[in-house]
Design a protein around this motif. Sequence first.
Motif, PDB file in Angstrom:
ATOM      1  N   MET A   1     -15.029  -2.513  17.127  1.00 13.83           N
ATOM      2  CA  MET A   1     -14.250  -3.195  16.092  1.00 13.83           C
ATOM      3  C   MET A   1     -12.789  -2.766  16.079  1.00 13.83           C
ATOM      4  SD  MET A   1     -16.908  -3.212  12.858  1.00 13.83           S
ATOM      5  CE  MET A   1     -17.183  -1.426  12.893  1.00 13.83           C
ATOM      6  N   ILE A   2     -12.543  -1.459  16.262  1.00 12.10           N
ATOM      7  CA  ILE A   2     -11.180  -0.966  16.124  1.00 12.10           C
ATOM      8  C   ILE A   2     -10.255  -1.573  17.168  1.00 12.10           C
ATOM      9  CG2 ILE A   2     -11.445   1.090  17.586  1.00 12.10           C
ATOM     10  CD1 ILE A   2      -9.658   1.022  14.169  1.00 12.10           C
ATOM     11  N   GLU A   3     -10.800  -1.940  18.337  1.00  7.24           N
ATOM     12  CA  GLU A   3      -9.955  -2.504  19.385  1.00  7.24           C
ATOM     13  C   GLU A   3      -9.356  -3.845  18.986  1.00  7.24           C
ATOM     14  OE1 GLU A   3     -14.077  -4.079  20.151  1.00  7.24           O
ATOM     15  OE2 GLU A   3     -13.234  -2.108  19.688  1.00  7.24           O
ATOM     16  N   GLU A   4      -9.974  -4.518  18.017  1.00 12.86           N
ATOM     17  CA  GLU A   4      -9.434  -5.785  17.537  1.00 12.86           C
ATOM     18  C   GLU A   4      -8.081  -5.615  16.859  1.00 12.86           C
ATOM     19  OE1 GLU A   4     -12.227  -8.146  15.237  1.00 12.86           O
ATOM     20  OE2 GLU A   4     -13.904  -7.053  16.127  1.00 12.86           O
ATOM     21  N   LEU A   5      -7.773  -4.402  16.427  1.00 15.30           N
ATOM     22  CA  LEU A   5      -6.563  -4.142  15.660  1.00 15.30           C
ATOM     23  C   LEU A   5      -5.415  -3.587  16.495  1.00 15.30           C
ATOM     24  CD1 LEU A   5      -8.165  -2.460  12.498  1.00 15.30           C
ATOM     25  CD2 LEU A   5      -7.731  -4.891  12.930  1.00 15.30           C
ATOM     26  N   GLY A 103      -2.038   5.566  14.707  1.00 16.55           N
ATOM     27  CA  GLY A 103      -2.748   5.984  13.505  1.00 16.55           C
ATOM     28  C   GLY A 103      -3.902   5.039  13.233  1.00 16.55           C
ATOM     29  N   ILE A 104      -5.082   5.607  12.949  1.00 14.88           N
ATOM     30  CA  ILE A 104      -6.220   4.784  12.541  1.00 14.88           C
ATOM     31  C   ILE A 104      -6.918   5.456  11.366  1.00 14.88           C
ATOM     32  CG2 ILE A 104      -6.618   3.777  14.822  1.00 14.88           C
ATOM     33  CD1 ILE A 104      -9.017   5.708  15.134  1.00 14.88           C
ATOM     34  N   ASP A 105      -7.635   4.640  10.589  1.00 18.07           N
ATOM     35  CA  ASP A 105      -8.422   5.184   9.481  1.00 18.07           C
ATOM     36  C   ASP A 105      -9.619   4.279   9.238  1.00 18.07           C
ATOM     37  OD1 ASP A 105      -8.637   7.193   7.252  1.00 18.07           O
ATOM     38  OD2 ASP A 105      -8.659   5.344   6.072  1.00 18.07           O
ATOM     39  N   ALA A 106     -10.713   4.878   8.811  1.00 13.40           N
ATOM     40  CA  ALA A 106     -11.923   4.144   8.441  1.00 13.40           C
ATOM     41  C   ALA A 106     -12.360   4.591   7.056  1.00 13.40           C
ATOM     42  CB  ALA A 106     -13.030   4.391   9.455  1.00 13.40           C
ATOM     43  N   GLU A 107     -12.766   3.638   6.249  1.00 16.23           N
ATOM     44  CA  GLU A 107     -13.216   3.906   4.885  1.00 16.23           C
ATOM     45  C   GLU A 107     -14.390   2.997   4.567  1.00 16.23           C
ATOM     46  OE1 GLU A 107     -11.841   6.125   2.742  1.00 16.23           O
ATOM     47  OE2 GLU A 107     -10.198   6.704   4.085  1.00 16.23           O
ATOM     48  N   ILE A 144      -8.424  -0.706   0.598  1.00 13.18           N
ATOM     49  CA  ILE A 144      -7.665  -1.146   1.773  1.00 13.18           C
ATOM     50  C   ILE A 144      -6.270  -0.536   1.746  1.00 13.18           C
ATOM     51  CG2 ILE A 144      -6.672  -3.138   2.971  1.00 13.18           C
ATOM     52  CD1 ILE A 144      -9.058  -4.794   1.929  1.00 13.18           C
ATOM     53  N   LEU A 145      -5.635  -0.562   0.577  1.00 12.70           N
ATOM     54  CA  LEU A 145      -4.310   0.057   0.439  1.00 12.70           C
ATOM     55  C   LEU A 145      -4.365   1.540   0.782  1.00 12.70           C
ATOM     56  CD1 LEU A 145      -1.307  -0.386  -0.777  1.00 12.70           C
ATOM     57  CD2 LEU A 145      -2.253   0.804  -2.754  1.00 12.70           C
ATOM     58  N   PHE A 146      -5.361   2.243   0.253  1.00 10.95           N
ATOM     59  CA  PHE A 146      -5.511   3.672   0.521  1.00 10.95           C
ATOM     60  C   PHE A 146      -5.654   3.920   2.025  1.00 10.95           C
ATOM     61  CE2 PHE A 146      -8.354   7.267   1.297  1.00 10.95           C
ATOM     62  CZ  PHE A 146      -7.655   8.301   0.675  1.00 10.95           C
ATOM     63  N   SER A 147      -6.493   3.150   2.685  1.00 11.20           N
ATOM     64  CA  SER A 147      -6.699   3.322   4.118  1.00 11.20           C
ATOM     65  C   SER A 147      -5.415   3.066   4.897  1.00 11.20           C
ATOM     66  CB  SER A 147      -7.812   2.382   4.604  1.00 11.20           C
ATOM     67  OG  SER A 147      -8.074   2.585   5.974  1.00 11.20           O
ATOM     68  N   CYS A 148      -4.702   2.037   4.533  1.00 15.04           N
ATOM     69  CA  CYS A 148      -3.424   1.758   5.204  1.00 15.04           C
ATOM     70  C   CYS A 148      -2.450   2.912   5.034  1.00 15.04           C
ATOM     71  CB  CYS A 148      -2.814   0.475   4.659  1.00 15.04           C
ATOM     72  SG  CYS A 148      -3.687  -1.039   5.124  1.00 15.04           S
ATOM     73  N   LYS A 149      -2.418   3.513   3.853  1.00 15.07           N
ATOM     74  CA  LYS A 149      -1.502   4.640   3.634  1.00 15.07           C
ATOM     75  C   LYS A 149      -1.917   5.858   4.466  1.00 15.07           C
ATOM     76  CE  LYS A 149       0.964   3.519  -0.507  1.00 15.07           C
ATOM     77  NZ  LYS A 149       1.815   4.111  -1.544  1.00 15.07           N
ATOM     78  N   GLU A 150      -3.216   6.079   4.601  1.00 13.14           N
ATOM     79  CA  GLU A 150      -3.681   7.157   5.473  1.00 13.14           C
ATOM     80  C   GLU A 150      -3.217   6.921   6.914  1.00 13.14           C
ATOM     81  OE1 GLU A 150      -5.980  10.041   4.868  1.00 13.14           O
ATOM     82  OE2 GLU A 150      -4.876   9.703   3.021  1.00 13.14           O
ATOM     83  N   THR A 151      -3.299   5.680   7.357  1.00 18.06           N
ATOM     84  CA  THR A 151      -2.879   5.327   8.707  1.00 18.06           C
ATOM     85  C   THR A 151      -1.375   5.488   8.882  1.00 18.06           C
ATOM     86  OG1 THR A 151      -4.758   3.865   9.091  1.00 18.06           O
ATOM     87  CG2 THR A 151      -2.760   3.401  10.334  1.00 18.06           C
ATOM     88  N   ASP A 207     -19.330  -3.564   6.133  1.00 16.05           N
ATOM     89  CA  ASP A 207     -19.157  -2.676   4.980  1.00 16.05           C
ATOM     90  C   ASP A 207     -18.164  -1.551   5.244  1.00 16.05           C
ATOM     91  OD1 ASP A 207     -21.007  -4.086   3.370  1.00 16.05           O
ATOM     92  OD2 ASP A 207     -22.667  -3.034   4.327  1.00 16.05           O
ATOM     93  N   LEU A 208     -17.270  -1.740   6.207  1.00 20.44           N
ATOM     94  CA  LEU A 208     -16.235  -0.767   6.520  1.00 20.44           C
ATOM     95  C   LEU A 208     -14.856  -1.404   6.413  1.00 20.44           C
ATOM     96  CD1 LEU A 208     -17.745   0.811   9.755  1.00 20.44           C
ATOM     97  CD2 LEU A 208     -17.489   1.990   7.561  1.00 20.44           C
ATOM     98  N   ILE A 209     -13.872  -0.565   6.097  1.00 16.38           N
ATOM     99  CA  ILE A 209     -12.470  -0.931   6.204  1.00 16.38           C
ATOM    100  C   ILE A 209     -11.890  -0.147   7.374  1.00 16.38           C
ATOM    101  CG2 ILE A 209     -10.185  -0.827   5.115  1.00 16.38           C
ATOM    102  CD1 ILE A 209     -11.751  -0.777   2.389  1.00 16.38           C
ATOM    103  N   LEU A 210     -11.267  -0.845   8.313  1.00 20.63           N
ATOM    104  CA  LEU A 210     -10.580  -0.210   9.423  1.00 20.63           C
ATOM    105  C   LEU A 210      -9.112  -0.600   9.385  1.00 20.63           C
ATOM    106  CD1 LEU A 210     -13.100  -0.867  12.351  1.00 20.63           C
ATOM    107  CD2 LEU A 210     -12.980   1.125  10.834  1.00 20.63           C
ATOM    108  N   THR A 211      -8.233   0.381   9.579  1.00 23.24           N
ATOM    109  CA  THR A 211      -6.803   0.107   9.604  1.00 23.24           C
ATOM    110  C   THR A 211      -6.192   0.801  10.809  1.00 23.24           C
ATOM    111  OG1 THR A 211      -6.363   1.993   8.135  1.00 23.24           O
ATOM    112  CG2 THR A 211      -6.639  -0.163   7.103  1.00 23.24           C
TER     113      THR A 211
END
Length: 218
Positions: A1-5, A103-107, A144-151, A207-211
């Motif tokens: 999934m992460i490769e899509e981003l 930078g990547i993050d999963a939540e 989603i906002l939190f994950s983006c900030k982590e990234t 059921d995951l958020i990836l950024t």
Amino acid sequence: MIEELLPAEVSCAETVTDPPEVDLFPEEEEIIARAVGKRRREFSTARWCARQALDRIGVAPVPLLPGERGAPQWPAGVVGSITHCAGYRAAVVAHQEKVQSLGIDAEPHEALPDGVLDAVSLPTERTHLTELSTADPTRHWDRILFSCKETVYKTWYPITREWLGFEDARLELRPDGTFTAGLIKTGADQAGRPLTAFTGRWLVANDLILTAIAFPAS
């Protein structure tokens, strides 16, 4: 999934299960010698992913030890990022001549605990989240906002070696799966040019958020 981003020059590896046995370097074993099972699984599987990703860009496995503030120390000429949460581990790497920082993050795709949003967001961002939630209430926009900030932090720190607080970046999330982070704190890229913003992508699936952010080389 992460490769899509991420762009094609970034090598990605991910898993939703922990391999039963992961061979670690002695230096890595020393770091988690007293770790509880959960921490050991996260650490080991993340490095298992990282070694797969490194192999795909022709880089031999090396110990990936935490450096300052816990960020992995990557081989010379390589940039990368690791993330893990319940049910997901991933690592991404690239040659530094192609990508300046990653930078990547999963939540989990669920609402933030009570009180956390106010601590990690600006008033204008909370207004923005209300608008997004009205338009699409099926997304947990606060997480989603939190994950983006982590990234954003994971991308910023390897370039500047400076702390970046949640209040130091103003995010704009877009329903199309992209986001922009305007940097309030001043910093410079590796060529000495001012860092003013990062652009990235987000995804909700299984059921995951990836950024993710791939900041291009100078």
